[in-house]
Design an enzyme around this catalytic site. Structure first.
Site, PDB file in Angstrom:
ATOM      1  N   PHE A   1     -21.294  14.178 -29.801  1.00 23.86           N
ATOM      2  CA  PHE A   1     -20.529  13.375 -30.767  1.00 23.86           C
ATOM      3  C   PHE A   1     -20.342  11.929 -30.324  1.00 23.86           C
ATOM      4  O   PHE A   1     -20.189  11.037 -31.141  1.00 23.86           O
ATOM      5  CB  PHE A   1     -19.171  14.021 -31.061  1.00 23.86           C
ATOM      6  CG  PHE A   1     -18.299  14.234 -29.853  1.00 23.86           C
ATOM      7  CD1 PHE A   1     -18.440  15.387 -29.086  1.00 23.86           C
ATOM      8  CD2 PHE A   1     -17.353  13.294 -29.487  1.00 23.86           C
ATOM      9  CE1 PHE A   1     -17.635  15.588 -27.976  1.00 23.86           C
ATOM     10  CE2 PHE A   1     -16.544  13.491 -28.374  1.00 23.86           C
ATOM     11  CZ  PHE A   1     -16.702  14.636 -27.613  1.00 23.86           C
TER      12      PHE A   1
ATOM     13  N   TYR B   1       0.830  -1.207   0.000  1.00 23.50           N
ATOM     14  CA  TYR B   1       0.000   0.000   0.000  1.00 23.50           C
ATOM     15  C   TYR B   1       0.862   1.254   0.000  1.00 23.50           C
ATOM     16  O   TYR B   1       0.584   2.209  -0.723  1.00 23.50           O
ATOM     17  CB  TYR B   1      -0.943   0.011   1.216  1.00 23.50           C
ATOM     18  CG  TYR B   1      -1.934   1.152   1.116  1.00 23.50           C
ATOM     19  CD1 TYR B   1      -3.132   0.977   0.415  1.00 23.50           C
ATOM     20  CD2 TYR B   1      -1.652   2.397   1.656  1.00 23.50           C
ATOM     21  CE1 TYR B   1      -4.025   2.022   0.279  1.00 23.50           C
ATOM     22  CE2 TYR B   1      -2.543   3.453   1.516  1.00 23.50           C
ATOM     23  CZ  TYR B   1      -3.728   3.263   0.827  1.00 23.50           C
ATOM     24  OH  TYR B   1      -4.604   4.297   0.688  1.00 23.50           O
TER      25      TYR B   1
ATOM     26  N   ARG C   1     -14.187  15.490 -36.046  1.00 23.31           N
ATOM     27  CA  ARG C   1     -13.873  16.695 -35.280  1.00 23.31           C
ATOM     28  C   ARG C   1     -14.384  17.888 -36.094  1.00 23.31           C
ATOM     29  O   ARG C   1     -13.633  18.556 -36.791  1.00 23.31           O
ATOM     30  CB  ARG C   1     -12.361  16.817 -35.019  1.00 23.31           C
ATOM     31  CG  ARG C   1     -11.900  16.084 -33.766  1.00 23.31           C
ATOM     32  CD  ARG C   1     -12.451  16.719 -32.504  1.00 23.31           C
ATOM     33  NE  ARG C   1     -12.092  16.004 -31.274  1.00 23.31           N
ATOM     34  CZ  ARG C   1     -12.961  15.425 -30.445  1.00 23.31           C
ATOM     35  NH1 ARG C   1     -14.247  15.420 -30.730  1.00 23.31           N
ATOM     36  NH2 ARG C   1     -12.568  14.854 -29.337  1.00 23.31           N
TER      37      ARG C   1
ATOM     38  N   LYS D   1      -0.343   8.615 -23.457  1.00 16.04           N
ATOM     39  CA  LYS D   1       0.125   9.069 -24.783  1.00 16.04           C
ATOM     40  C   LYS D   1       1.616   8.763 -24.895  1.00 16.04           C
ATOM     41  O   LYS D   1       1.992   7.612 -24.966  1.00 16.04           O
ATOM     42  CB  LYS D   1      -0.194  10.550 -24.967  1.00 16.04           C
ATOM     43  CG  LYS D   1      -1.522  11.023 -24.369  1.00 16.04           C
ATOM     44  CD  LYS D   1      -2.740  10.629 -25.181  1.00 16.04           C
ATOM     45  CE  LYS D   1      -4.071  10.955 -24.503  1.00 16.04           C
ATOM     46  NZ  LYS D   1      -4.308  12.249 -23.964  1.00 16.04           N
TER      47      LYS D   1
ATOM     48  N   PHE E   1      -7.307  22.639 -24.203  1.00 12.42           N
ATOM     49  CA  PHE E   1      -7.654  21.223 -24.353  1.00 12.42           C
ATOM     50  C   PHE E   1      -8.853  20.962 -23.445  1.00 12.42           C
ATOM     51  O   PHE E   1      -8.960  21.542 -22.363  1.00 12.42           O
ATOM     52  CB  PHE E   1      -6.483  20.297 -24.002  1.00 12.42           C
ATOM     53  CG  PHE E   1      -6.830  18.853 -24.235  1.00 12.42           C
ATOM     54  CD1 PHE E   1      -6.947  18.370 -25.529  1.00 12.42           C
ATOM     55  CD2 PHE E   1      -7.118  18.005 -23.188  1.00 12.42           C
ATOM     56  CE1 PHE E   1      -7.328  17.045 -25.762  1.00 12.42           C
ATOM     57  CE2 PHE E   1      -7.496  16.681 -23.410  1.00 12.42           C
ATOM     58  CZ  PHE E   1      -7.591  16.199 -24.702  1.00 12.42           C
ATOM     59  N   THR E   2      -9.739  20.064 -23.880  1.00 11.82           N
ATOM     60  CA  THR E   2     -11.037  19.879 -23.225  1.00 11.82           C
ATOM     61  C   THR E   2     -10.935  19.696 -21.704  1.00 11.82           C
ATOM     62  O   THR E   2     -11.469  20.501 -20.940  1.00 11.82           O
ATOM     63  CB  THR E   2     -11.769  18.668 -23.838  1.00 11.82           C
ATOM     64  OG1 THR E   2     -10.860  17.557 -23.834  1.00 11.82           O
ATOM     65  CG2 THR E   2     -12.200  18.939 -25.263  1.00 11.82           C
TER      66      THR E   2
ATOM     67  N   ASP F   1       1.856  21.071 -20.151  1.00 15.05           N
ATOM     68  CA  ASP F   1       1.121  19.836 -20.440  1.00 15.05           C
ATOM     69  C   ASP F   1       2.077  18.977 -21.261  1.00 15.05           C
ATOM     70  O   ASP F   1       2.261  19.198 -22.457  1.00 15.05           O
ATOM     71  CB  ASP F   1      -0.166  20.142 -21.216  1.00 15.05           C
ATOM     72  CG  ASP F   1      -1.012  18.886 -21.450  1.00 15.05           C
ATOM     73  OD1 ASP F   1      -0.442  17.772 -21.422  1.00 15.05           O
ATOM     74  OD2 ASP F   1      -2.231  19.020 -21.677  1.00 15.05           O
TER      75      ASP F   1
END
Ligand SMILES: *Cc1c(COP(=O)(O)O)cnc(C)c1O
Length: 470
Positions: free
Chosen positions: A462, A85, A395, A271, A137-138, A228
């Site tokens: 979407f 843990y 998009r 990513k 970015f979202t 980022d």
């Protein structure tokens, strides 16, 4: 730098070929179902690629998030998970990898990128402050807003122009940044939110000169710069290729220098870092670190695992080291550009220059006879699947949603269909299949009709909207 990966696409033809810098040890069988079955699958999915079953997909280019292939070493690392843990050995490996390759002092692990965005936003934004950045970015912007901040886009104008060939379309416009500081006052700027590369601009990079200048300007005002770092390794490739003085520097040196001009970073390890799940926050200042480390136990898990299993952290630590190898980065970006090169050669309209992680088909020019309210990018994604089982993503007007005041569709300038390439998953032969399929539907474009929306959900339409052929 590397003698197996060519500098330009042209060198791949006629003379000496290159190949992916790995060989395949384990395979996951895929198959293409027949045309009639694809037609049925598409009908059942309401012409929305998000609603397809992945088993009905042949080559899946929906996203590069969490879809990378891990190496034999990473899988071996999975077996070395220390699932204690507290104080897991794998956490210290991860901490060391981030310190070694990114150069930041303090590390907080999180379950994925948005977990880290939540922590940095809460720790570094005071209500009413502004956060300038190079295109939103979202999830990043949403967390900044939830912390009471306001994101302000200060990217250079060329970023919004799909035809502009500028080499660093991800750069911050220093005049816009200066103007914002003058207008709001430095104390009302929480920090700079700098992304490399810029996802929403098509994977466009930031130059070293730009981050150096941002660092200098912000130094005057005591404003911190946070990165980022989700696709920062890919950004380093473009610096190595395009910026003077960097062609003989390895990716590791470029990454370390770039990060040295910033005060910390958040990361979606799904990513660049070559894992299927994971993320981290890294900062140089103790005040932010203390807050983030305290908050992580509330929202993610103890500060030595932050929502990841020990084995996940081990795979991530190894993935970081592999992700910064020159051969890997060159093969990764050049595979994307190989696909872009074929499409450009064949006259298919795409966003230029090709970025680091995806090809964006310009659906407005592709189907110039289909009006935007008949969803050209959605149509393109559907036709591509029908032709070859390749899955892409819309998009454009569907993603943009409706104007909350008028209730009309928002009509974005860019109406794009994205082909996102997972890392180390597909070969050049798969790219040939994709390119030839895009060309095949381009050749019959005039016979293609648009779509009408048959079902529209209220939020993020979407994902779940359904369509019918006109
Ligand atoms: C994916 C992504 C994120 C969010 O990361 P998750 O791991 O999906 O939570 C943040 N910034 C950028 C640029 C991304 O592409």
């Amino acid at each position: 730098m590397s003698n197996i990966i060519p500098q330009t696409i042209g060198q791949q033809y006629g003379r000496r070929s290159w190949a992916e810098p790995w060989k395949i040890k384990m395979v996951e069988p895929i198959r293409m179902i027949g045309r009639q079955e694809r037609e049925q699958a598409l009908q059942a999915a309401g012409f929305n690629t998000f609603l397809l079953r992945s088993e009905d997909v042949y080559i899946d280019l929906l996203t590069d998030s969490g879809t990378s292939a891990m190496s034999d070493r990473q899988w071996a690392g999975i077996m070395m998970g220390d699932e204690s843990y507290a104080g897991s050995r794998n956490f210290y490996h991860l901490e060391e990898a981030i310190q070694t390759y990114y150069g930041y002092r303090y590390i907080v692990p999180t379950h994925q990128g948005r977990g880290a965005e939540h922590l940095i936003s809460q720790a570094a934004i005071k209500k009413g402050q502004f956060i300038p950045g190079n295109m939103y970015f979202t999830t990043t912007r949403l967390h900044q807003e939830l912390a009471g901040g306001t994101f302000v886009d200060v990217i250079i104008d060329e970023a919004h122009d799909p035809a502009s060939q500028r080499p660093f379309k991800g750069n911050i416009d220093l005049d816009k940044l200066q103007a914002l500081i003058d207008e709001k006052g430095a104390a009302n700027i929480a920090y700079i939110s700098l992304a490399g590369t810029v996802n929403m601009a098509g994977g466009q990079p930031v130059s070293m000169a730009n981050v150096r200048a941002i660092h200098e300007l912000c130094g005057h005002y005591n404003i911190r710069v946070y990165l980022d770092a989700t696709r920062m390794v890919e950004n380093c490739f473009f610096i190595q290729e395009r910026e003077e003085g960097y062609s003989d520097k390895p990716i590791t040196a470029i990454l370390k220098e770039f990060c040295s001009y910033t005060d910390g970073a958040w990361m979606s390890a799904k990513k660049d870092n070559l894992v299927n799940i994971g993320g981290w926050l890294a900062v140089n200042h103790e005040d932010v670190f203390e807050m983030a480390r305290n908050m992580v136990v509330v929202y993610e898990g103890l500060h030595t695992y932050g929502g990841m299993a020990g084995r996940d952290m081990e795979a991530l630590a190894i993935g970081i080291a592999e992700s910064v190898e020159d051969d890997h980065v060159h093969a990764r970006v050049n595979q994307v550009r190989y696909l872009g090169g074929l499409l450009t050669e064949w006259g298919v309209p795409i966003v230029q220059p090709v970025g680091g992680h995806a090809i964006f088909l310009d659906a407005k020019r592709f189907y110039d006879h289909i009006p935007q309210d008949q969803f050209p990018a959605q149509t393109l994604a559907a036709e591509l699947y029908l032709d070859s089982g390749v899955r892409s993503m819309e998009r454009g007007v569907v993603s943009a949603g409706r104007d909350p005041k008028t209730g009309d569709h928002r009509y974005p300038a860019l109406e794009l269909t994205r082909l996102t390439i997972p890392r180390r998953v597909y070969t050049q032969a798969h790219m040939d299949v994709v390119a030839e399929s895009v060309k095949a539907i381009y050749d019959v474009r005039e016979q293609t009709r648009g779509l009408k929306m048959a079902y529209e959900p209220q939020y993020l339409r979407f994902f779940q909207a359904r369509f019918e052929r006109l």
